[in-house]
Design a protein around this motif. Structure first.
Motif, PDB file in Angstrom:
ATOM      1  N   THR A  95       0.815  -1.208   0.000  1.00  0.00           N
ATOM      2  CA  THR A  95       0.000   0.000   0.000  1.00  0.00           C
ATOM      3  C   THR A  95       0.850   1.258   0.000  1.00  0.00           C
ATOM      4  OG1 THR A  95      -1.684  -1.188   1.220  1.00  0.00           O
ATOM      5  CG2 THR A  95      -1.857   1.196   1.189  1.00  0.00           C
ATOM      6  N   ARG A 105      -4.999   7.913   5.722  1.00  0.00           N
ATOM      7  CA  ARG A 105      -3.636   7.456   5.928  1.00  0.00           C
ATOM      8  C   ARG A 105      -2.776   8.521   6.591  1.00  0.00           C
ATOM      9  NH1 ARG A 105      -2.213   3.417   2.884  1.00  0.00           N
ATOM     10  NH2 ARG A 105      -0.753   3.145   4.594  1.00  0.00           N
ATOM     11  N   GLN A 146      -3.263  -1.613   8.367  1.00  0.00           N
ATOM     12  CA  GLN A 146      -2.395  -0.444   8.198  1.00  0.00           C
ATOM     13  C   GLN A 146      -2.305   0.378   9.475  1.00  0.00           C
ATOM     14  OE1 GLN A 146      -5.252  -0.129   5.757  1.00  0.00           O
ATOM     15  NE2 GLN A 146      -4.312  -1.313   4.118  1.00  0.00           N
ATOM     16  N   ASN A 204      -9.612 -10.872  -2.025  1.00  0.00           N
ATOM     17  CA  ASN A 204      -9.177  -9.956  -0.975  1.00  0.00           C
ATOM     18  C   ASN A 204      -9.608 -10.420   0.411  1.00  0.00           C
ATOM     19  OD1 ASN A 204      -8.766  -7.472   0.578  1.00  0.00           O
ATOM     20  ND2 ASN A 204      -8.564  -6.487  -1.420  1.00  0.00           N
ATOM     21  N   VAL A 213      -9.103  -8.532   3.147  1.00  0.00           N
ATOM     22  CA  VAL A 213      -9.484  -7.343   3.903  1.00  0.00           C
ATOM     23  C   VAL A 213     -10.924  -6.956   3.581  1.00  0.00           C
ATOM     24  CG1 VAL A 213      -9.039  -4.873   4.196  1.00  0.00           C
ATOM     25  CG2 VAL A 213      -7.135  -6.486   4.166  1.00  0.00           C
ATOM     26  N   THR A 254      -4.031  -3.751  -3.280  1.00  0.00           N
ATOM     27  CA  THR A 254      -2.898  -3.451  -2.393  1.00  0.00           C
ATOM     28  C   THR A 254      -3.288  -3.502  -0.921  1.00  0.00           C
ATOM     29  OG1 THR A 254      -3.256  -1.038  -2.380  1.00  0.00           O
ATOM     30  CG2 THR A 254      -1.905  -1.947  -4.155  1.00  0.00           C
ATOM     31  N   LEU A 255      -4.600  -3.467  -0.629  1.00  0.00           N
ATOM     32  CA  LEU A 255      -5.041  -3.531   0.762  1.00  0.00           C
ATOM     33  C   LEU A 255      -4.930  -4.936   1.344  1.00  0.00           C
ATOM     34  CD1 LEU A 255      -8.296  -1.384   0.457  1.00  0.00           C
ATOM     35  CD2 LEU A 255      -6.053  -0.629   1.279  1.00  0.00           C
ATOM     36  N   ASP A 256      -4.855  -5.939   0.491  1.00  0.00           N
ATOM     37  CA  ASP A 256      -4.900  -7.332   0.925  1.00  0.00           C
ATOM     38  C   ASP A 256      -3.526  -7.773   1.412  1.00  0.00           C
ATOM     39  OD1 ASP A 256      -5.385  -9.994   1.295  1.00  0.00           O
ATOM     40  OD2 ASP A 256      -5.562 -10.493  -0.821  1.00  0.00           O
TER      41      ASP A 256
END
Length: 411
Positions: free
Chosen positions: A72, A86, A299, A394, A396, A175-177
């Motif tokens: 991420t 973020r 994250q 995924n 997430v 990219t979150l996974d």
């Protein structure tokens, strides 16, 4: 079985259809550290809730990159600054207040509620569009197009451009996974960076239009914000628009799909909803506990040493907060594995908690209430074609990739 293998199994696609037995196993070690340099995995309700409110826990993308995140942070290094999701206070708070003034109180107190009639019309139109079909993929025909139509209307993004931004959104969501990020290579990161840049350029064209000719949409309000926190910069408007466009439909697709899947597995509740559409409010809250669309928050990092249940999590370490495990924690909920909209206490973690609680929660709630109540009312004898259905990769943002339904007619 080693601790490391447990975390790998949770992120393994083979576990996607039913991760809850693994979450139960995970809760036996409330603070799980799989390997040197790896994340500390937190799975109990009260610990997760406490950490979500703890100012020693950071969401800042720069801290995550320094802690060794491999997907991420690199993807977000391209073109645009991180979104307020973020960032840490006080910068997070400033940007969220500006965005909030365009989304709701005090300046737009009824922005979401005023869309109710339009959303109901979209739902009716999509269901009417099933026509004479007696078997559909609910994701493709309903659960995806509904929230996409709504977020496009809210932001001011032309609905006909959806195929373009969908091709950019998919690699960013990947990219979150954490399962994907573990094996991320240069090509994977480059694809996500290019997608973020292209989406930002597309939205920059819309922002330029709204700068010259404001309209009644969220994007115009972001561009022309004049509140006490001052205006957003152009880059801040773009990063906020990217966040809202993605978050404004991705989680709701899963919430609607998980919701219909759960109702079809509980036909007594489905019948109650058919007879009493007002029950949708409690059904959606229980769904957010029982089958949350966001299962893991990976994250987070520690700004200093933090002790959780006698375990010292060192400064700079990464945290994974497993919301879905906390939502079925028997320390917090009676009979947590039972779907029960009549629960007296529905204080769940489905939308997170603390300063980063879901910005779009009012919209997602209303969309899902309207969707499920109308599907329940209009589908005659709906049933699952395949159970479990095929799931998205995924871990997430967990939800079925397809949900094939058969039914005998439309009311």
């Amino acid at each position: 079985m080693t601790q490391a293998s447990l975390v790998r199994r949770i992120t393994d696609f083979a576990s996607r259809a039913d991760p809850y037995p693994l979450y139960e196993e995970l809760r036996r070690t409330p603070v799980l550290h799989e390997e040197e340099g790896g994340p500390y995995v937190i799975s109990s309700y009260y610990d997760i809730e406490g950490l979500l409110h703890d100012p020693r826990i950071s969401s800042d993308a720069a801290n995550l990159a320094a802690a060794g995140d491999d997907g991420t942070a690199q993807a977000e290094s391209a073109g645009l600054p991180p979104s307020f999701l973020r960032l840490d206070p006080p910068e997070h708070d400033r940007l969220r207040r500006i965005a909030g003034s365009a989304f709701g109180p005090p300046h737009r107190p009824r922005r979401v509620e005023n869309l109710r009639g339009e959303m109901a019309s979209v739902v009716t139109g999509l269901i009417d569009g099933f026509g004479d079909a007696r078997r559909i993929d609910l994701v493709d025909r309903f659960a995806y197009p509904f929230p996409v139509t709504v977020i496009c209307r809210l932001l001011g993004v032309p609905r006909e451009d959806e195929p373009r931004f969908r091709s950019w959104v998919d690699p960013l969501v990947a990219t979150l996974d954490p399962g994907t990020r573990r094996s991320a290579d240069a090509a994977f990161v480059r694809t996500a960076q290019e997608a973020r840049t292209q989406l930002g350029m597309y939205l920059a064209g819309l922002v330029e239009q709204r700068t010259r000719e404001p309209q009644d949409d969220l994007l115009s309000d972001l561009v022309h914000s004049q509140g006490p926190d001052g205006p957003m910069t152009m880059m801040e408007v773009l990063s906020t628009a990217v966040l809202l466009l993605i978050a404004g439909h991705e989680t709701t697709v899963n919430l609607i799909t998980n919701g219909m899947l759960t109702l079809l597995r509980h036909p007594d509740v489905l019948q109650r909803l058919r007879e009493d559409p007002g029950l949708s409010v409690r059904i959606v809250e229980e769904l957010l506990r029982y089958e949350p669309p966001v299962q893991i928050v990976p994250q987070r990092t520690c700004l200093t040493d933090v002790e959780v249940r006698g375990v010292t999590i060192p400064k700079g370490a990464r945290l994974w907060l497993v919301l879905a495990a906390g939502n079925r924690d028997p320390e917090r909920f009676t009979d947590p594995g039972r779907f029960d909209p009549d629960r007296e206490d529905l204080q769940h973690l489905g939308f997170g908690s603390g300063v980063h609680s879901c910005f779009g929660a009012p919209l997602a709630r209303l969309e899902t209430q309207l969707a499920l109540s109308e599907l329940a009312r209009r589908l005659v004898d709906p049933r699952l074609v395949e159970d479990p259905p095929p799931y998205r990769a995924n871990a997430v943002l967990r939800g079925p990739r397809r949900l094939d339904l058969a039914f005998t007619g439309l009311r």
